[in-house]
Write a protein that holds these residues in place. Structure first.
Motif, PDB file in Angstrom:
ATOM      1  N   VAL A   1      -3.045   3.753  49.680  1.00 51.84           N
ATOM      2  CA  VAL A   1      -3.577   2.419  50.185  1.00 51.84           C
ATOM      3  C   VAL A   1      -2.642   1.496  51.035  1.00 51.84           C
ATOM      4  N   TYR A   2      -1.210   1.832  50.444  1.00 51.64           N
ATOM      5  CA  TYR A   2       0.098   0.953  51.128  1.00 51.64           C
ATOM      6  C   TYR A   2      -0.228   0.975  52.536  1.00 51.64           C
TER       7      TYR A   2
ATOM      8  N   ALA B   1      -3.176  -1.207  53.811  1.00 54.66           N
ATOM      9  CA  ALA B   1      -2.935  -2.436  53.542  1.00 54.66           C
ATOM     10  C   ALA B   1      -1.815  -3.217  54.195  1.00 54.66           C
TER      11      ALA B   1
ATOM     12  N   SER C   1      -7.991  -2.667  50.528  1.00 56.65           N
ATOM     13  CA  SER C   1      -7.374  -2.631  49.411  1.00 56.65           C
ATOM     14  C   SER C   1      -8.278  -2.898  48.215  1.00 56.65           C
TER      15      SER C   1
ATOM     16  N   SER D   1      -3.507   7.260  45.504  1.00 55.50           N
ATOM     17  CA  SER D   1      -3.356   5.864  45.180  1.00 55.50           C
ATOM     18  C   SER D   1      -2.258   5.047  46.036  1.00 55.50           C
TER      19      SER D   1
ATOM     20  N   VAL E   1       0.190  -6.922  45.983  1.00 56.04           N
ATOM     21  CA  VAL E   1       0.213  -6.938  47.632  1.00 56.04           C
ATOM     22  C   VAL E   1      -1.135  -7.611  47.987  1.00 56.04           C
ATOM     23  N   PHE E   2      -2.040  -7.210  47.296  1.00 52.28           N
ATOM     24  CA  PHE E   2      -3.441  -7.730  47.408  1.00 52.28           C
ATOM     25  C   PHE E   2      -3.321  -9.252  47.498  1.00 52.28           C
TER      26      PHE E   2
ATOM     27  N   MET F   1       0.952  -2.648  41.610  1.00 55.17           N
ATOM     28  CA  MET F   1       1.603  -3.116  42.863  1.00 55.17           C
ATOM     29  C   MET F   1       0.701  -3.571  44.034  1.00 55.17           C
ATOM     30  N   VAL F   2      -0.278  -2.642  44.025  1.00 60.33           N
ATOM     31  CA  VAL F   2      -1.476  -2.705  45.012  1.00 60.33           C
ATOM     32  C   VAL F   2      -2.117  -4.068  44.824  1.00 60.33           C
ATOM     33  N   LEU F   3      -2.377  -4.437  43.570  1.00 63.67           N
ATOM     34  CA  LEU F   3      -2.871  -5.882  43.199  1.00 63.67           C
ATOM     35  C   LEU F   3      -2.091  -6.786  43.750  1.00 63.67           C
TER      36      LEU F   3
ATOM     37  N   LEU G   1      -7.371  -6.164  53.876  1.00 61.64           N
ATOM     38  CA  LEU G   1      -7.755  -6.901  52.387  1.00 61.64           C
ATOM     39  C   LEU G   1      -8.739  -6.072  51.942  1.00 61.64           C
TER      40      LEU G   1
ATOM     41  N   ILE H   1      -9.215  -0.199  45.321  1.00 59.60           N
ATOM     42  CA  ILE H   1      -8.806  -0.366  43.872  1.00 59.60           C
ATOM     43  C   ILE H   1      -9.925  -0.422  43.110  1.00 59.60           C
TER      44      ILE H   1
END
Lengths: 393, 166
Positions: free
Chosen positions: A130-131, A134, A153, A127, B69-70, B65-67, A150, A157
């Motif tokens: 993803v960074y 992104a 990500s 998980s 950043v998104f 945090m992914v959310l 975008l 998710i």
């Protein structure tokens, strides 16, 4: 204590050496598989049967100009490929490849480290992956890259949910979070593997896991983040040289990780399909013998002059491998390793096969599929499994 | 070894936390916050709470945090403009900070006397089985109430989004 550190260091060097070589050659295998699906020979020029093509690719990528465009957000632009690569390689450290072995008087496991939260560790690391994508998309300051980042990500998710639910169901049956413990619970034969084992065979969650794995690794048919006819190259449009290569390698490393996870969670890890007393330990030798004979036959066939010396050489190598599998002193660790590699390799071949046959999803189909179909099915599967496990105990 | 690791990750956590406030661009702040979450997870791990560490990374660093950043990427938020600090902020900022830290130190001193020293890895019961058992027996009511609270929040978000769409 000292011997522990030395053994760990040796294991790390071996595992990462093998992993990085596999990464390079996986790409060669993929090109060959897709080429044969499309009825063409694939890489053939560099070395016999194009076997040195990965080496040529690495030299090319290393010597290319490393371009950093002036308009990027530099710290994050440089951090992103590093992050993607690290997270992709990190999860291999908890994957077990085989049982306990004895080398020069030392007992050790064919695994870098056994965490009692191994499954959660792999989930956590993946998980975090993803960074890399992104941030690469955002920091490039390019609309195509941003759109790719975008999409990636959002996709990751969304597909992480059914994936986690699909993982949870076999964990309920096995009742452990340690990857080694999972395999030990599935020992015995194919009827004990989680994919077939009662009270509720996990075929549904195995398929959901594989579908989600395709999406998590951005593979066709879910490769929207790098859809080249819409987004140039997606999130890595602005990357060149080794930075591009690290995204490429992290994709393949993620593929290997999810294949290993599928093997460990559902297909019994290094356990043979049926017990050794019914002759399962002769299967690897038989397969290599067959492969060697086929290679020799084709090598000496007058119609295939181009392969006049490579195929016989490989035939002899396969026959030697078949003989090695019959040696009693290496059988204890080589045969489990063979089964593990065979299962993982089978899933990896599935990845390539699907890349060669399926077209890409549309974006709304991609999202609708996971939220409206995959997630409810995974939830239902988990509920039924939990209910049956509770009834049994 | 444990003390060295603790110091390294504690320092990383604090530096990242300061960086969250100092950075002008929301994405940089969000990435620093991820750093805080990840180093906190390592601190949990050092204390022996391995399930909590994994949950910290999966839930906070990996999902929330992914959310963040998104959403920042989607809204394409720019860097905030730096303005000069007001006279009151310049005058009272430092004394207030010192007073706040002093107050914090006083309360920590009062609540946790020296006799309860924390040992690295001394905490037992941080495994998945123990946490699951505690959640579904001792803390069942808070657990279920929290889940209903989150459900209500989701429904509220849907209602708000609906209104905007019409």
């Amino acid at each position: 204590m000292d011997s522990f550190i030395v053994i760990s260091l040796i294991k790390e060097v071996v595992v990462f050496g093998v992993l990085l070589t596999t990464l390079a050659y996986l790409q060669w295998v993929e090109r060959k598989v897709i080429a044969h699906i499309q009825v063409r020979p694939g890489p053939y020029r560099v070395g016999p049967h194009g076997l040195l093509q990965p080496v040529a690719d690495i030299i090319k990528l290393l010597t290319k100009e490393d371009l950093v465009p002036p308009y990027v957000n530099k710290p994050l632009y440089l951090l992103a490929p590093f992050l993607a690569m690290t997270m992709a390689l990190l999860s291999i450290s908890v994957i077990p490849f085989g049982p306990q072995i004895q080398v020069a008087g030392y007992q050790t496991y064919m695994q870098l480290t056994d965490l009692n939260i191994g499954v959660l560790f792999v989930l956590a690391v993946s998980s975090m992956g993803v960074y890399g994508i992104a941030l690469a998309g955002w920091s490039s300051n390019n609309k195509y890259a941003l759109l790719g980042g975008l999409r990636s990500s959002a996709q990751m998710i969304s597909y992480e949910l059914p994936m986690s639910l699909a993982i949870a169901a076999p964990l309920l049956i096995s009742n452990t979070l340690s990857l080694r413990g999972l395999v030990e619970k599935q020992a015995g034969g194919i009827w004990n593997w989680n994919v077939l084992h009662g009270p509720f065979p996990q075929i549904v969650s195995f398929i959901i896991f594989l579908i989600a794995a395709f999406a998590e690794t951005n593979r066709i048919p879910f490769d929207l983040p790098e859809a080249e006819n819409e987004l140039v190259a997606g999130f890595h449009t602005e990357y060149s040289s080794m930075k591009f290569a690290s995204f490429f390698m992290s994709e393949y490393a993620n593929m290997i990780t999810v294949s290993c996870m599928a093997t460990l969670l559902f297909l019994g890890g290094w356990v043979a399909p049926w017990p050794a007393e019914y002759g399962s330990s002769y299967v690897p030798a038989a397969i290599f013998l067959l492969a060697g004979l086929v290679a020799l036959y084709h090598g000496f066939h007058p119609a295939r002059r181009r392969d006049g010396y490579t195929l016989p050489v490989f035939g002899v190598l396969f026959l030697i491998a078949a003989a090695v599998f019959l040696l009693p002193m290496v059988q204890s660790w080589l045969i489990p390793l063979f089964w593990f590699c065979a299962k993982t390799g089978g899933i990896l071949f599935g990845f390539m096969w699907i890349r060669g046959t399926l077209p890409r999803f549309r974006y709304d189909q991609l999202m609708g599929f996971t939220w409206k179909f995959l997630f409810p099915v995974a939830m239902l599967n988990l509920l039924v499994t939990g209910f049956l496990v509770a009834l049994r105990s | 070894m444990d003390v060295i690791l603790f110091l390294v990750f504690a320092i990383i956590a604090v530096v990242c936390a300061i960086n969250v406030v100092v950075q002008t661009h929301p994405i940089s702040s969000a990435v620093s916050l991820v750093g805080v979450m990840a180093s906190l997870a390592v601190l949990y791990l050092l204390l022996g709470a391995e399930f909590l560490a994994a949950a910290q990374v999966i839930v906070y660093a990996g999902a929330i945090m992914v959310l963040f950043v998104f959403v920042i990427m989607l809204l394409n938020a720019g860097a905030e403009a730096k303005k000069g600090r007001s006279f009151t902020a310049q005058l009272l900022g430092l004394p207030l900070l010192v007073a706040f830290l002093g107050l914090m130190a006083y309360f920590v001193q009062r609540l946790f006397p020296q006799s309860t020293m924390v040992h690295f890895g001394g905490f037992r019961g941080g495994g998945a089985a123990e946490i699951g058992h505690a959640l579904f027996t001792t803390f069942l009511l808070p657990f279920e109430v929290t889940s209903i609270l989150i459900l209500v929040a989701i429904l509220g978000a849907i209602v708000l989004a609906r209104k905007e769409m019409d």
